[in-house]
Scaffold this motif. Structure first.
Motif, PDB file in Angstrom:
ATOM      1  N   PHE A   3       0.808  -1.219   0.000  1.00 11.82           N
ATOM      2  CA  PHE A   3       0.000   0.000   0.000  1.00 11.82           C
ATOM      3  C   PHE A   3       0.847   1.278   0.000  1.00 11.82           C
ATOM      4  O   PHE A   3       0.308   2.364  -0.181  1.00 11.82           O
ATOM      5  CB  PHE A   3      -0.929   0.040   1.225  1.00 11.82           C
ATOM      6  CG  PHE A   3      -2.190  -0.759   1.091  1.00 11.82           C
ATOM      7  CD1 PHE A   3      -3.241  -0.288   0.314  1.00 11.82           C
ATOM      8  CD2 PHE A   3      -2.343  -1.967   1.745  1.00 11.82           C
ATOM      9  CE1 PHE A   3      -4.424  -1.010   0.195  1.00 11.82           C
ATOM     10  CE2 PHE A   3      -3.514  -2.699   1.634  1.00 11.82           C
ATOM     11  CZ  PHE A   3      -4.557  -2.219   0.858  1.00 11.82           C
ATOM     12  N   ALA A   4       2.155   1.191   0.215  1.00  5.42           N
ATOM     13  CA  ALA A   4       3.005   2.373   0.399  1.00  5.42           C
ATOM     14  C   ALA A   4       2.875   3.391  -0.721  1.00  5.42           C
ATOM     15  O   ALA A   4       2.895   4.602  -0.463  1.00  5.42           O
ATOM     16  CB  ALA A   4       4.464   1.948   0.563  1.00  5.42           C
ATOM     17  N   ASP A   5       2.755   2.956  -1.957  1.00  8.64           N
ATOM     18  CA  ASP A   5       2.664   3.880  -3.090  1.00  8.64           C
ATOM     19  C   ASP A   5       1.230   4.066  -3.594  1.00  8.64           C
ATOM     20  O   ASP A   5       1.021   4.595  -4.688  1.00  8.64           O
ATOM     21  CB  ASP A   5       3.548   3.385  -4.239  1.00  8.64           C
ATOM     22  CG  ASP A   5       5.021   3.418  -3.870  1.00  8.64           C
ATOM     23  OD1 ASP A   5       5.410   4.315  -3.087  1.00  8.64           O
ATOM     24  OD2 ASP A   5       5.770   2.540  -4.333  1.00  8.64           O
ATOM     25  N   ILE A   6       0.261   3.636  -2.802  1.00  6.75           N
ATOM     26  CA  ILE A   6      -1.148   3.763  -3.183  1.00  6.75           C
ATOM     27  C   ILE A   6      -1.809   4.733  -2.216  1.00  6.75           C
ATOM     28  O   ILE A   6      -1.845   4.493  -1.007  1.00  6.75           O
ATOM     29  CB  ILE A   6      -1.866   2.396  -3.127  1.00  6.75           C
ATOM     30  CG1 ILE A   6      -1.185   1.384  -4.050  1.00  6.75           C
ATOM     31  CG2 ILE A   6      -3.330   2.546  -3.482  1.00  6.75           C
ATOM     32  CD1 ILE A   6      -1.685  -0.031  -3.897  1.00  6.75           C
ATOM     33  N   ALA A   7      -2.337   5.817  -2.744  1.00  7.40           N
ATOM     34  CA  ALA A   7      -2.941   6.844  -1.889  1.00  7.40           C
ATOM     35  C   ALA A   7      -4.395   6.505  -1.557  1.00  7.40           C
ATOM     36  O   ALA A   7      -5.140   6.026  -2.407  1.00  7.40           O
ATOM     37  CB  ALA A   7      -2.880   8.196  -2.583  1.00  7.40           C
ATOM     38  N   ASP A   8      -4.770   6.757  -0.318  1.00  9.89           N
ATOM     39  CA  ASP A   8      -6.165   6.710   0.126  1.00  9.89           C
ATOM     40  C   ASP A   8      -6.865   5.394  -0.183  1.00  9.89           C
ATOM     41  O   ASP A   8      -8.009   5.382  -0.662  1.00  9.89           O
ATOM     42  CB  ASP A   8      -6.963   7.869  -0.490  1.00  9.89           C
ATOM     43  CG  ASP A   8      -6.373   9.226  -0.128  1.00  9.89           C
ATOM     44  OD1 ASP A   8      -5.970   9.383   1.035  1.00  9.89           O
ATOM     45  OD2 ASP A   8      -6.301  10.098  -1.010  1.00  9.89           O
ATOM     46  N   ASP A   9      -6.236   4.289   0.104  1.00  9.45           N
ATOM     47  CA  ASP A   9      -6.856   2.990  -0.096  1.00  9.45           C
ATOM     48  C   ASP A   9      -6.495   2.095   1.080  1.00  9.45           C
ATOM     49  O   ASP A   9      -5.461   2.277   1.724  1.00  9.45           O
ATOM     50  CB  ASP A   9      -6.378   2.358  -1.415  1.00  9.45           C
ATOM     51  CG  ASP A   9      -7.347   1.308  -1.958  1.00  9.45           C
ATOM     52  OD1 ASP A   9      -8.419   1.101  -1.344  1.00  9.45           O
ATOM     53  OD2 ASP A   9      -7.038   0.699  -2.989  1.00  9.45           O
ATOM     54  N   ASP A  10      -7.360   1.162   1.392  1.00  6.23           N
ATOM     55  CA  ASP A  10      -7.087   0.176   2.425  1.00  6.23           C
ATOM     56  C   ASP A  10      -7.941  -1.056   2.188  1.00  6.23           C
ATOM     57  O   ASP A  10      -8.702  -1.124   1.224  1.00  6.23           O
ATOM     58  CB  ASP A  10      -7.284   0.763   3.832  1.00  6.23           C
ATOM     59  CG  ASP A  10      -8.652   1.398   4.026  1.00  6.23           C
ATOM     60  OD1 ASP A  10      -9.668   0.809   3.606  1.00  6.23           O
ATOM     61  OD2 ASP A  10      -8.719   2.481   4.621  1.00  6.23           O
TER      62      ASP A  10
END
Length: 105
Positions: free
Chosen positions: A22-29
């Motif tokens: 997730f480090a390079d993915i904004a606003d997601d979980d």
């Protein structure tokens, strides 16, 4: 593929950490997780997902990028592949697999 060992009577938790993914993915979980278990020697008693009183998995944190799953049971000298298909809130899908070796020591 990560490999873990357990005894047939053990009920153990396994943490899956996707914070690096997730480090390079904004606003997601993580939105949800579907877990399946297959053995290398069918048919045998399977690992039990979330044996009582545990849920099969628990999301960790307010904006979860990790989860904990619970496994019990299994048959001596059988290896199992645990597959976790993670769906994110933005509809990404990530598959994570690991092996459980059941050995009665």
């Amino acid at each position: 593929m990560d490999v873990f060992s357990k005894q047939p009577n053990d009920v153990l938790d396994y943490d899956v950490d996707l914070t690096g993914w997730f480090a390079d993915i904004a606003d997601d979980d993580i939105e949800s997780v579907v877990i399946t278990v297959a053995s290398t020697a069918e048919p045998v008693p399977a690992l039990v997902l979330g044996p009582a009183p545990h849920n099969p998995y628990v999301l960790l944190g307010a904006s979860p990028q990790r989860f904990k799953l619970w496994l019990g049971g299994g048959t001596h000298f059988v290896d199992y592949i645990v597959t976790c298909v993670v769906r994110t809130e933005q509809d990404r899908v990530k598959e994570v697999e690991f092996k459980i070796k059941v050995r009665d020591k």
